[in-house]
Design a protein around this motif. Structure first.
Motif, PDB file in Angstrom:
ATOM      1  N   LYS A  75       0.835  -1.209   0.000  1.00  0.00           N
ATOM      2  CA  LYS A  75       0.000   0.000   0.000  1.00  0.00           C
ATOM      3  C   LYS A  75       0.869   1.258   0.000  1.00  0.00           C
ATOM      4  O   LYS A  75       2.032   1.217   0.404  1.00  0.00           O
ATOM      5  N   THR A  76       0.266   2.357  -0.430  1.00  0.00           N
ATOM      6  CA  THR A  76       0.917   3.666  -0.328  1.00  0.00           C
ATOM      7  C   THR A  76       0.276   4.394   0.844  1.00  0.00           C
ATOM      8  O   THR A  76      -0.927   4.692   0.813  1.00  0.00           O
ATOM      9  N   PRO A  77       1.051   4.647   1.907  1.00  0.00           N
ATOM     10  CA  PRO A  77       0.451   5.324   3.061  1.00  0.00           C
ATOM     11  C   PRO A  77       0.500   6.846   2.955  1.00  0.00           C
ATOM     12  O   PRO A  77       1.452   7.401   2.399  1.00  0.00           O
ATOM     13  N   VAL A  78      -0.549   7.497   3.450  1.00  0.00           N
ATOM     14  CA  VAL A  78      -0.505   8.948   3.655  1.00  0.00           C
ATOM     15  C   VAL A  78      -0.790   9.175   5.136  1.00  0.00           C
ATOM     16  O   VAL A  78      -1.444   8.344   5.776  1.00  0.00           O
ATOM     17  N   LEU A  79      -0.280  10.284   5.654  1.00  0.00           N
ATOM     18  CA  LEU A  79      -0.427  10.551   7.081  1.00  0.00           C
ATOM     19  C   LEU A  79      -1.488  11.629   7.287  1.00  0.00           C
ATOM     20  O   LEU A  79      -1.428  12.688   6.650  1.00  0.00           O
ATOM     21  N   ALA A  80      -2.457  11.335   8.156  1.00  0.00           N
ATOM     22  CA  ALA A  80      -3.516  12.320   8.432  1.00  0.00           C
ATOM     23  C   ALA A  80      -3.627  12.529   9.929  1.00  0.00           C
ATOM     24  O   ALA A  80      -3.353  11.616  10.715  1.00  0.00           O
ATOM     25  N   LYS A  81      -4.032  13.730  10.315  1.00  0.00           N
ATOM     26  CA  LYS A  81      -4.319  13.977  11.732  1.00  0.00           C
ATOM     27  C   LYS A  81      -5.656  13.346  12.078  1.00  0.00           C
ATOM     28  O   LYS A  81      -6.497  13.143  11.198  1.00  0.00           O
TER      29      LYS A  81
END
Ligand code: 3HC
Length: 285
Positions: free
Chosen positions: A175-181
């Protein structure tokens, strides 16, 4: 090192997540609340693997290995030696606030507790454990084995070490992770929900047919599915819960669930999974 993964819930999302983990080489255990739900979820995973084998995406050997790595259970105690547990039960905070302290008691110290929630507060889930630094969100997209994105959701208590382990884990799943609050809707649903709601309002107002709206967004914007096909695919109940959670946080009318969505969910029209949503799937069930 991550060796064994636990998944709570073997529905559409939990099943897809368990499938993804097992086919990525992890010893995987998935739990359901009763045998009927577990059998149904496991059957869906096994038929996905058979479909992949028939298409030549898995060898017979890989199919057997995947099968041997995946275990079903009704018992949370079986998660004691997991290195990561991913919660994927219904979007109901009360239920999540029952599961997180129970997992915290059962699962070995040092293990990470993740939630696949699409819009509920991960901070609240971490706060009912004694390891909030090891709690974060890992939000998959439907269908989980196919969609490339995961959102890693960081709370104010999540440690850097947890984020870095979860990022490595996500990459190991392909997977390609993105970081979110940890804010309601994270990235994707904050943008996607108003779009889906706007489509329902267009239909309520008689501005176009659902078929034409779907065709317009598919062919006009290059989306793989139009909004009504996507609503049925994601689940109208899931969409309603996500809209309610984001509306609750911001009180922005953009996220207020339209009456038609609420009435369809009240009537059991959840979309593809229940056989009927904006479209009828009863013939393909
Ligand atoms: N396991 C493994 N592979 C699978 C699978 C599964 N469970 N389900 C489908 N696939 C594979 C198929 O075998 C096929 O592989 P191939 O291309 O090599 O033959 C591939 O995935 C595509 O599937 P299909 O051929 O059946 O169908 P499509 O080409 O029409 O694609 C789709 C289906 C991937 C669902 C595509 O229509 C799509 O991307 N739709 C949009 C989905 C989307 O937006 N999801 C996000 C929703 S938002 C969300 O989930 C968040 C929540 O919080 C609300």
């Amino acid at each position: 090192m991550i060796r064994k993964v636990g998944v709570i819930g073997c529905g559409l999302m939990g099943g897809g997540i368990a499938q993804t983990c097992a086919q990525s080489g992890y010893e995987t255990i998935v739990r359901e609340v009763n045998q009927e739900f577990l059998d149904r979820g496991m059957a869906r995973i096994h038929s996905a693997w058979e479909m992949m084998t028939n298409k030549g995406k898995l060898t017979q050997g890989q199919l057997e290995e995947n099968r041997s790595r995946l275990h079903g259970t009704l018992n949370l105690e079986d998660f004691a030696d997991c290195d990561i547990v991913i919660e994927a039960v219904l979007e109901n905070m009360e239920e999540k606030l029952r599961i997180f302290p129970a997992l915290d008691r059962i699962v070995k110290p040092g293990a990470l507790l993740l939630s696949n929630t699409s819009s509920l507060s991960v901070t609240q889930m971490g706060a009912v454990t004694k390891r909030p630094d090891k709690v974060c969100g890992l939000h998959f997209f439907n269908p989980a084995p196919v969609m490339k994105l995961v959102e890693i959701v960081r709370t104010i208590s999540t440690s850097d070490e947890t984020i870095s382990t979860v990022r490595e884990f996500a990459l190991s799943l392909g997977k390609t992770p993105v970081l979110a609050k940890d804010t309601a809707g994270f990235i994707v649903n904050f943008l996607l929900i108003p779009y889906l709601i706007a489509a329902i309002r267009m239909l309520e107002n008689g501005m176009a047919t659902k078929e034409d709206i779907d065709t317009a967004m598919k062919l006009g914007c290059g989306y793989p599915m139009g909004p009504f096909t996507l609503l049925d695919y994601v689940g109208l109940d899931t969409t309603l819960w996500a809209a309610e959670a984001i509306y609750e946080e911001y009180k922005d009318p953009l996220y207020a669930p339209p009456p038609l969505l609420r009435r369809m969910v009240t009537s059991g029209m959840y979309g593809k999974k229940s056989g009927k949503g904006f479209y009828d799937y009863t013939k393909s069930l």
